[in-house]
Enzyme design. Sequence first.
Site, PDB file in Angstrom:
ATOM      1  N   GLU A  12      29.634  20.651   5.608  1.00 24.78           N
ATOM      2  CA  GLU A  12      29.891  21.062   4.229  1.00 24.78           C
ATOM      3  C   GLU A  12      31.403  21.061   4.042  1.00 24.78           C
ATOM      4  O   GLU A  12      32.083  22.038   4.353  1.00 24.78           O
ATOM      5  CB  GLU A  12      29.339  22.464   3.937  1.00 24.78           C
ATOM      6  CG  GLU A  12      29.416  22.785   2.447  1.00 24.78           C
ATOM      7  CD  GLU A  12      29.606  24.249   2.096  1.00 24.78           C
ATOM      8  OE1 GLU A  12      29.500  24.598   0.915  1.00 24.78           O
ATOM      9  OE2 GLU A  12      29.908  25.069   2.994  1.00 24.78           O
TER      10      GLU A  12
ATOM     11  N   ASP B 131      28.485  25.163   7.849  1.00 27.71           N
ATOM     12  CA  ASP B 131      28.909  25.857   6.637  1.00 27.71           C
ATOM     13  C   ASP B 131      30.430  25.934   6.531  1.00 27.71           C
ATOM     14  O   ASP B 131      31.115  26.199   7.527  1.00 27.71           O
ATOM     15  CB  ASP B 131      28.334  27.286   6.651  1.00 27.71           C
ATOM     16  CG  ASP B 131      28.628  28.031   5.369  1.00 27.71           C
ATOM     17  OD1 ASP B 131      28.038  27.663   4.342  1.00 27.71           O
ATOM     18  OD2 ASP B 131      29.446  28.973   5.386  1.00 27.71           O
TER      19      ASP B 131
HETATM   20  C1  GLC Z   1      28.944  27.834   1.758  1.00 26.14           C
HETATM   21  C2  GLC Z   1      27.524  28.141   1.354  1.00 26.14           C
HETATM   22  C3  GLC Z   1      27.545  29.242   0.346  1.00 26.14           C
HETATM   23  C4  GLC Z   1      28.181  30.468   0.980  1.00 26.14           C
HETATM   24  C5  GLC Z   1      29.568  30.141   1.535  1.00 26.14           C
HETATM   25  C6  GLC Z   1      30.067  31.228   2.438  1.00 26.14           C
HETATM   26  O1  GLC Z   1      29.685  27.331   0.710  1.00 26.14           O
HETATM   27  O2  GLC Z   1      26.888  26.988   0.876  1.00 26.14           O
HETATM   28  O3  GLC Z   1      26.266  29.549  -0.133  1.00 26.14           O
HETATM   29  O4  GLC Z   1      28.296  31.485   0.044  1.00 26.14           O
HETATM   30  O5  GLC Z   1      29.540  28.966   2.309  1.00 26.14           O
HETATM   31  O6  GLC Z   1      29.359  31.213   3.643  1.00 26.14           O
END
Ligand code: GLC
Length: 516
Positions: A246, A199
Site C-alpha cells: 500500500e 499497510d
Molecule cells: C492504511 C489502511 C487504513 C488505515 C491506515 C492506518 O491506509 O488502509 O485503513 O487506517 O493504513 O493503519
Amino acid sequence: MSETWWRGAAIYQVYLRSFADGNGDGTGDLAGLRARLAYLAELGIDAIWLNPWYPSPMADGGYDVADYRGVHPWFGTLAEAEAFIGEAHGLGIRIIVDVVPNHTSDRSEWFRAALAAGPGSPERERFWFRPGRGDAPPNDWKSIFGGPAWTRVPDGEWYLHLFAPEQPDFNWTHPEVVQEFLDVLRFWFDRGVDGIRVDSAAVLVKDPDAEPDGLDPYTDRDAVHEIYRGWRALADTYPGRVLVGEVWLPDQERLARYLRPDEMHTVFNFPFLGAPWDAGVLRGVIDDTFATLGPMGAPATWVLGNHDVTRPVTRYGRRDTSFDHADRKHLAPTDPVLGVRRARAAALLSLALPGGVYIYQGEELGLPEVEDLPDEMRQDPIWERSGRTDRGRDGCRVPLPWSGVEPPFGFGDAEPWLPQPAGWKELTVEAQLADPASMLELYREALRVRRAELGDGSLTWLPSEEGVLAFARDSGLRCVVNLGAAPVPVAGEVLLASGPLDGDGLLPPDTAVWLR
Ligand code: GLC
C-alpha cells in the site's frame, strides 16, 4: 496453479466486519465468510485479501493490532482462520492477509511494557519516545488522521503516532522490530497464506530528531527499502507468495523503486483509483502505469475502490469524479443513475486491462457510499481527529445486503454495526442474481470471460474518437469505453456490454463494451 498466479489475478477484498455475520452479533466474522465462500467461488475470483483480523481494540477498524499472531474474538479463532484458509484453497482461492508494520496498538504487549518501564528503558526504544520541548511536543509533525502526531504519557515523555494516538509507531531502526515482523510473516506463511498486503508501506522509516532537510520527514525515506528486501528474501523461501504494497506516492519513479526485483511483487494502483472519469486522464494513467512498472517486470493492478475511499457509484455521479483523501467531497451532489452507469463501464475497463484487478466487497453489487450515517454511529477515528470536519470512511464500510427486503438483509440475525439504507433491498445478492441486467451479473460474466482470456499480458491501443478508450488484448478481445458526450459506432460481435447499445451498433456515452 502457477507460482506467479498474482500477475493476472482477480482479488476480492473482504472487509470482514461487514461481509457476513455468522454468530448473530451484528458484526461480520469468519463463520459468516466461510458460509459465503461458495458465493465468492461462483463470482469467479482468484484470491481474497482480508483487512486485519487480529485482536485489536478497534480504534482504527483493526489497523491498531494488539497481537499479530491471533484472531479477534469478534471474528473467530485462529483455528477457524486456518480452517478458512484450507477451505478457500480447496475452492482454488488464494488468501492474502494484511500486515500493519508501521504501528501497533497502544494495548499491545510491547507498548504496555514500554509505558510501564519508563523513560530511558530498552522497552521504550522499540517506539519513538522523546522528551518534549517544554510543554510542546518534540516536533511539529501532524498525524495523518488530523491533530498532532505526538501524545504525552503521564511521566512527561511523548510518543510518535503518524495515525491515531492508539497506534504508536514502531522504531524500525530497532533490530527486534525487524526480527518480529520476519517472524510474523513466517507465522502466516506457515499457515498457508499466499500473500501479504503491506499497510502504509512507505512511512515506516523516520527520524524525528533530524533537522528538517527539505525532504518529507517520514514518507518514502530510502532506508525503507532495506526492510522490504528482507521481507522478499523470506517470501522467496515460500513458493508462490506475493507481497502487495500500500504505497501512496504521487511520484511514479519513486513508486517503481518498491517493485525492484528484490522488493515487493506488486503495489496498488492508486493513481487509477483517484483518476476522474475522463478519457484523457485515464489513458494517461494507464500509459504511465505500464511505463513505470514495465521496466521492473511488475504487473499492473487496477483498483476502483477499497475500505478507505468513496465508493465508485457515488464518486462517478458527482461533478468532480476524482478521489483525494485530502477532500472526500462528502455530500457533494451525486447523480445515482449516472454513477451506476459509469461504474459499470469502469468495471469492464478495469477487468479488461492487463494485470491484476482488485474488487472491494460491494463493488460487484454497485453499492453506493452511505453518506447519511448518523454522526453518533461513526467509528472512523478521522471523524473526531478532524474536529468533525471529515466524515471519514465509514460510508464505504456498511454491512453487505445479501437477501430479503429489509435490514439486516441477510447479513446476520442482529442489527448490523452500521445501519444499512432501506433502498438496499434492490441491491441484495438475492435480488441481483434474479436480474440478468444487474451489476452482479455483469461482474460474474466479465470475470468468467476474463478468467478464460484476459488477466496478465499486454494491450494495443486502437484508433478512436476523442473521449473514447479502445484497446485490443492478446486474445483479440477488444474493449471500447465511451467517456464522451455522443454515441460512437462499434463493430464486431458483442461479448458483453455495460449497458444496451443503441440501434445500428452505436455505443452510448458512459458505456463500455467487450467485442470480438
Ligand atoms: C492504511 C489502511 C487504513 C488505515 C491506515 C492506518 O491506509 O488502509 O485503513 O487506517 O493504513 O493503519
